[in-house]
Design an enzyme around this catalytic site. Structure first.
Site, PDB file in Angstrom:
ATOM      1  N   GLN A   1       2.273   7.395   8.093  1.00  8.78           N
ATOM      2  CA  GLN A   1       1.153   8.124   7.567  1.00  8.78           C
ATOM      3  C   GLN A   1       1.026   9.492   8.227  1.00  8.78           C
ATOM      4  OE1 GLN A   1      -1.590   4.640   8.737  1.00  8.78           O
ATOM      5  NE2 GLN A   1      -2.455   5.190   6.777  1.00  8.78           N
TER       6      GLN A   1
ATOM      7  N   GLY B   1      -6.758   2.016  12.562  1.00  5.99           N
ATOM      8  CA  GLY B   1      -5.416   1.831  12.950  1.00  5.99           C
ATOM      9  C   GLY B   1      -4.618   3.034  12.263  1.00  5.99           C
TER      10      GLY B   1
ATOM     11  N   HIS C   1      -2.242  -5.040   7.852  1.00  4.29           N
ATOM     12  CA  HIS C   1      -2.332  -3.890   7.089  1.00  4.29           C
ATOM     13  C   HIS C   1      -1.347  -2.762   7.547  1.00  4.29           C
ATOM     14  CE1 HIS C   1      -4.911  -0.538   4.987  1.00  4.29           C
ATOM     15  NE2 HIS C   1      -4.225   0.036   5.648  1.00  4.29           N
TER      16      HIS C   1
ATOM     17  N   CYS D   1      -8.153   2.608   3.750  1.00  6.71           N
ATOM     18  CA  CYS D   1      -6.748   3.136   4.274  1.00  6.71           C
ATOM     19  C   CYS D   1      -7.240   4.479   4.178  1.00  6.71           C
ATOM     20  CB  CYS D   1      -5.754   2.736   3.445  1.00  6.71           C
ATOM     21  SG  CYS D   1      -4.319   3.509   3.854  1.00  6.71           S
TER      22      CYS D   1
ATOM     23  N   HIS E   1       2.261  -0.912   6.090  1.00  6.07           N
ATOM     24  CA  HIS E   1       2.826   0.402   5.962  1.00  6.07           C
ATOM     25  C   HIS E   1       4.242   0.546   6.436  1.00  6.07           C
ATOM     26  CE1 HIS E   1      -0.841   2.920   4.730  1.00  6.07           C
ATOM     27  NE2 HIS E   1      -1.432   2.118   5.791  1.00  6.07           N
TER      28      HIS E   1
HETATM   29  O1  K1U Z   1      -5.048   3.951   7.030  1.00  4.63           O
HETATM   30  C1  K1U Z   1      -5.192   3.051   7.919  1.00  4.63           C
HETATM   31  O2  K1U Z   1      -4.239   2.313   8.173  1.00  4.63           O
HETATM   32  C2  K1U Z   1      -6.208   2.870   8.907  1.00  4.63           C
HETATM   33  C3  K1U Z   1      -7.201   1.651   8.467  1.00  4.63           C
HETATM   34  C4  K1U Z   1      -7.111   0.577   8.932  1.00  4.63           C
HETATM   35  C5  K1U Z   1      -7.688  -0.698   8.233  1.00  4.63           C
HETATM   36  C6  K1U Z   1      -8.858  -0.531   7.974  1.00  4.63           C
HETATM   37  C7  K1U Z   1      -9.582  -1.799   7.536  1.00  4.63           C
HETATM   38  C8  K1U Z   1      -9.010  -2.919   7.236  1.00  4.63           C
HETATM   39  C9  K1U Z   1      -7.625  -2.866   7.614  1.00  4.63           C
HETATM   40  C10 K1U Z   1      -7.061  -1.817   7.894  1.00  4.63           C
HETATM   41  C11 K1U Z   1      -8.724   2.394   8.537  1.00  4.63           C
HETATM   42  O3  K1U Z   1      -9.096   2.659   9.763  1.00  4.63           O
HETATM   43  S1  K1U Z   1      -9.855   2.807   7.320  1.00  4.63           S
HETATM   44  C12 K1U Z   1     -11.321   3.605   8.230  1.00  4.63           C
HETATM   45  C13 K1U Z   1     -12.009   2.415   8.918  1.00  4.63           C
HETATM   46  O4  K1U Z   1     -11.848   1.151   8.545  1.00  4.63           O
HETATM   47  C14 K1U Z   1     -13.116   2.783   9.630  1.00  4.63           C
HETATM   48  C15 K1U Z   1     -13.559   3.898   9.875  1.00  4.63           C
HETATM   49  C16 K1U Z   1     -14.456   4.168  10.619  1.00  4.63           C
HETATM   50  C17 K1U Z   1     -15.093   3.111  11.357  1.00  4.63           C
HETATM   51  C18 K1U Z   1     -14.747   2.005  11.317  1.00  4.63           C
HETATM   52  C19 K1U Z   1     -13.612   1.574  10.314  1.00  4.63           C
HETATM   53 ZN    ZN Z   2      -3.487   2.352   5.580  1.00  5.21          ZN
END
Ligand code: K1U
Ligand code: ZN
Length: 173
Positions: free
Chosen positions: A55, A50, A140, A98, A144
């Protein structure tokens, strides 16, 4: 399409932007779709599941998401002016990450299910119910838009520890 720089909490100027409250979008036009395309490419490159516009330094009410697993067909989702219309009383804890708090993961409790309305990539109204990872991720990302980071849900000690860890990792890199 372009990959944009993702703002991170270890940089004071970035943090000031991340704490801003995002603004309502007046119209879904080609300029907004170009931003959403850039956000999606940036999110895939990171990689993440996401990303909120703030961001990448654009404090407006726009979110992109793709919850497809590795090997599955990509399923990009776009949320413009999202609004949660209902949330369950039942909560669930999930270990969140995040892209603005790189390399730090911690448990956050959120509603198990939510209902939301938003505009899609074409500017059409969409009403849907989210559960599982979709519910966690949309809450989440909507945080933001209010200038709230997932580490803001933690104790002061854990939040400070998260920022110190990000700063240390940056210095080492
Ligand atoms: O920064 C963000 O808002 C993105 C975040 C979203 C999120 C992840 C987990 C729980 C709630 C919201 C991410 O994408 S962090 C990276 C991540 O979760 C991931 C990366 C690669 C493969 C699978 C997951
Ligand atoms: Zn985030």
């Amino acid at each position: 399409m372009a990959i944009r720089r993702i703002l991170t909490v270890d940089n004071a100027a970035d943090l000031a932007v991340l704490k801003q409250i995002s603004k309502h979008v007046a119209v879904v036009d080609d300029a907004l779709r170009a931003l959403m395309d850039d956000m999606l490419e940036t999110m895939y490159d990171a990689p993440g599941i996401g990303l909120a516009a703030v961001q990448v330094g654009e404090p407006i009410d726009v979110i992109v998401m793709d919850l497809a697993r590795e090997g599955e067909e990509p399923t990009p989702r776009f949320f413009v002016n999202p609004k949660i219309t209902w949330e369950s009383d039942e909560l669930v804890a999930y270990e969140e990450g995040c892209l603005s708090v790189p390399e730090y993961y911690d448990d956050v409790e959120r509603a198990t299910k939510v209902k939301l309305t938003s505009l899609n990539y074409r500017g059409e109204v969409v009403e849907e119910e989210a559960d599982g990872l979709f519910a966690v991720c949309i809450q989440h990302e909507m945080d933001h838009l209010k200038g709230v980071l997932f580490i803001d849900h933690l104790s002061r000690l854990r939040r400070d520890r998260a920022i110190t860890k990000v700063k240390k990792a940056r210095r080492a890199a």
